[in-house]
Design a protein around this motif. Structure first.
Motif, PDB file in Angstrom:
ATOM      1  N   PHE A  62       0.795  -1.220   0.000  1.00 15.28           N
ATOM      2  CA  PHE A  62       0.000   0.000   0.000  1.00 15.28           C
ATOM      3  C   PHE A  62       0.832   1.276   0.000  1.00 15.28           C
ATOM      4  O   PHE A  62       0.286   2.370  -0.006  1.00 15.28           O
ATOM      5  N   LYS A  63       2.149   1.157   0.020  1.00 14.51           N
ATOM      6  CA  LYS A  63       2.998   2.349   0.128  1.00 14.51           C
ATOM      7  C   LYS A  63       2.826   3.296  -1.048  1.00 14.51           C
ATOM      8  O   LYS A  63       2.834   4.512  -0.872  1.00 14.51           O
ATOM      9  N   ALA A  64       2.665   2.791  -2.249  1.00 14.68           N
ATOM     10  CA  ALA A  64       2.478   3.669  -3.416  1.00 14.68           C
ATOM     11  C   ALA A  64       1.189   4.461  -3.291  1.00 14.68           C
ATOM     12  O   ALA A  64       1.156   5.671  -3.570  1.00 14.68           O
ATOM     13  N   ILE A  69      -1.632   9.638  -1.962  1.00 16.73           N
ATOM     14  CA  ILE A  69      -2.580  10.408  -1.146  1.00 16.73           C
ATOM     15  C   ILE A  69      -1.864  11.573  -0.470  1.00 16.73           C
ATOM     16  O   ILE A  69      -2.377  12.702  -0.433  1.00 16.73           O
ATOM     17  N   LEU A  70      -0.683  11.335   0.051  1.00 16.11           N
ATOM     18  CA  LEU A  70       0.048  12.400   0.726  1.00 16.11           C
ATOM     19  C   LEU A  70       0.490  13.480  -0.252  1.00 16.11           C
ATOM     20  O   LEU A  70       0.476  14.673   0.077  1.00 16.11           O
ATOM     21  N   ARG A  71       0.886  13.102  -1.481  1.00 19.74           N
ATOM     22  CA  ARG A  71       1.258  14.097  -2.489  1.00 19.74           C
ATOM     23  C   ARG A  71       0.055  14.943  -2.892  1.00 19.74           C
ATOM     24  O   ARG A  71       0.163  16.146  -3.083  1.00 19.74           O
ATOM     25  N   ASP A  72      -1.117  14.321  -3.049  1.00 24.94           N
ATOM     26  CA  ASP A  72      -2.335  15.061  -3.381  1.00 24.94           C
ATOM     27  C   ASP A  72      -2.726  16.002  -2.251  1.00 24.94           C
ATOM     28  O   ASP A  72      -3.259  17.086  -2.483  1.00 24.94           O
TER      29      ASP A  72
END
Length: 91
Positions: A62-64, A69-72
């Protein structure tokens, strides 16, 4: 009590040689199993510990998605925070 495993093995060999203690008595004196006493009597150097393979994290699949999500979330506007709540009207 000896500090390192080498000193511990030396103490076991010393007691076996000088005091003539049996392996059962040595295991009771030092609080170890008879197999450990036998290994101490066989060899001066303790066997090296087995290296375990690195464990895989449960998050790896799930890391990708998490990174996406964090970049968005970096582009999202900041959330407003109200330091004071407005007074509620009396009924």
């Amino acid at each position: 009590m000896p500090y390192s495993k080498v000193e511990f093995y030396a103490a076991i060999r010393h007691d076996a040689r000088v005091e003539g203690l049996s392996s059962r008595a040595l295991s009771a004196k030092y609080g170890v199993g008879r197999r450990t006493v036998a290994m101490a009597l066989e060899s001066v150097w303790p066997a090296p510990r087995n290296q375990l393979p690195p464990r895989i994290s449960r998050l790896d699949p799930f890391k990708a998605t998490i990174d996406e999500i964090l970049r968005d979330d970096l582009d999202a506007p900041r959330k407003q925070r109200h330091s004071r709540c407005p007074p509620t009207p009396a009924l």
